[in-house]
Design a protein around this motif. Structure first.
Motif, PDB file in Angstrom:
ATOM      1  N   GLU A 129      50.142  53.003  39.349  1.00 56.60           N
ATOM      2  CA  GLU A 129      50.441  51.626  38.973  1.00 56.60           C
ATOM      3  C   GLU A 129      49.628  50.627  39.799  1.00 56.60           C
ATOM      4  N   ALA A 130      49.291  50.995  41.039  1.00 52.59           N
ATOM      5  CA  ALA A 130      48.411  50.128  41.841  1.00 52.59           C
ATOM      6  C   ALA A 130      47.073  49.963  41.139  1.00 52.59           C
ATOM      7  N   TRP A 131      46.542  51.054  40.628  1.00 53.88           N
ATOM      8  CA  TRP A 131      45.256  51.023  39.935  1.00 53.88           C
ATOM      9  C   TRP A 131      45.355  50.228  38.628  1.00 53.88           C
ATOM     10  N   GLU A 132      46.495  50.366  37.950  1.00 54.71           N
ATOM     11  CA  GLU A 132      46.686  49.675  36.664  1.00 54.71           C
ATOM     12  C   GLU A 132      47.093  48.218  36.831  1.00 54.71           C
ATOM     13  N   GLY A 133      47.459  47.812  38.056  1.00 58.14           N
ATOM     14  CA  GLY A 133      47.890  46.441  38.293  1.00 58.14           C
ATOM     15  C   GLY A 133      49.303  46.164  37.840  1.00 58.14           C
ATOM     16  N   THR A 134      50.168  47.198  37.883  1.00 61.51           N
ATOM     17  CA  THR A 134      51.534  47.049  37.381  1.00 61.51           C
ATOM     18  C   THR A 134      52.586  47.433  38.417  1.00 61.51           C
ATOM     19  N   LEU A 135      52.282  47.239  39.696  1.00 66.33           N
ATOM     20  CA  LEU A 135      53.256  47.527  40.743  1.00 66.33           C
ATOM     21  C   LEU A 135      54.435  46.558  40.664  1.00 66.33           C
TER      22      LEU A 135
END
Length: 297
Positions: A129-135
């Protein structure tokens, strides 16, 4: 692309920080990063448009908002001490680590004396999710500081909750991790019992998955237990043990009885002391140590 005059810095581009920093720079914010042990994330971020600082002094003097994503409070305190002499008045330090709230408040007071703001913005979810920007992010800050940093945080977080003042983000993060690490300890013990009484893991999963006891944490945990994916949830047992000790310390200071916290801590202490203390010993691998304690391969 975001248009901004805010110059951001990022210290700690590890499992979580790499993806977070990547979202900051690719969504239009000038970004400065610094290498520690592993150069690969820094090299990658530079190819995406980031600038590499050669020292903490250079980082401090060139940035207006600096994010920290480090192991814990000792590392955060050391980073702040290195930055402090060169920080510009009016800049902001944002601690995204899982830290001790008492240290957070102390650092905030020290920085306030030189005209620098401090906010705690710890995370939930995984490197994916960090990589996807959804933390998920829980923020402790004044209203003014929150308004300033929220647009940058929104580059890497899909859910942002302003919990309260400085320290409250870290308090909420410890409560969150108390629950998640409790899940890990319960799942590990349940899987050991399942094996002992003759219920295969695949059959156990058929009952839990899709039912009321299912959740996202269960699914990433079982990515290892069921499918053998060692990287299904990349959060180390060592970090988990550190976090549950912080939970216990917070509870002690608040005069809260902690029978559950102590039981969870002991599960992780046992794992750490019987080999689960390496950089690739991740949370779902706790099941292995509980199994071994019960004579199961």
């Amino acid at each position: 692309m975001t248009q901004t005059t805010e110059k951001t810095g990022f210290i700690g581009v590890g499992l979580m920080g790499h993806g977070m920093a990547r979202n900051i720079v690719e969504k239009g914010y000038p970004l400065t990063v610094i290498a520690h042990r592993n150069r690969a994330p820094v090299d990658d971020l530079v190819t995406r448009g980031a600038t590499e600082a050669k020292s903490m002094q250079e980082m401090a003097s060139s940035c207006s908002v600096i994010f920290l994503c480090l192991t814990g409070s000792p590392e955060v305190a050391a980073a702040v001490a290195a930055l402090k002499p060169n920080l510009k008045q009016g800049s902001v330090i944002v601690d995204c680590s899982t830290s001790d709230p008492t240290v957070t408040e102390r650092l905030a007071a020290e920085l306030a004396d030189i005209g620098v703001d401090f906010a705690d913005a710890p995370l939930s979810r995984t490197p994916k999710e960090a990589w996807e920007g959804t933390l998920d992010c829980m923020v402790g800050a004044t209203e003014a500081v929150f308004a300033r940093i929220e647009p940058v945080i929104s580059t890497w977080a899909g859910k942002i909750v302003h919990i309260g003042g400085v320290g409250d983000g870290h308090r909420m993060k410890l409560l969150n991790n108390f629950i998640s690490l409790g899940y890990a300890a319960i799942y590990s013990e349940a899987l050991a019992m399942s094996q002992k009484v003759g219920i295969p893991i695949a059959e156990f999963d058929k009952v839990i998955r899709g039912g009321r006891m299912d959740c996202g944490f269960y699914q990433t945990f079982m990515g290892y237990a069921l499918e053998g994916n060692r990287e299904s949830h990349k959060f180390t047992i060592n970090n988990a043990y550190k976090d549950i000790r912080y939970v216990e310390s917070m509870a002690n200071a608040a005069t809260v009885a902690t029978p559950m916290t102590s039981a969870i801590k002991n599960a992780f202490a046992h794992a750490v002391n019987t080999g689960g203390n390496g950089p690739e010993d991740y949370l779902p691998h706790l099941a292995d140590y509980v199994a071994k304690a019960n004579g199961i391969n």
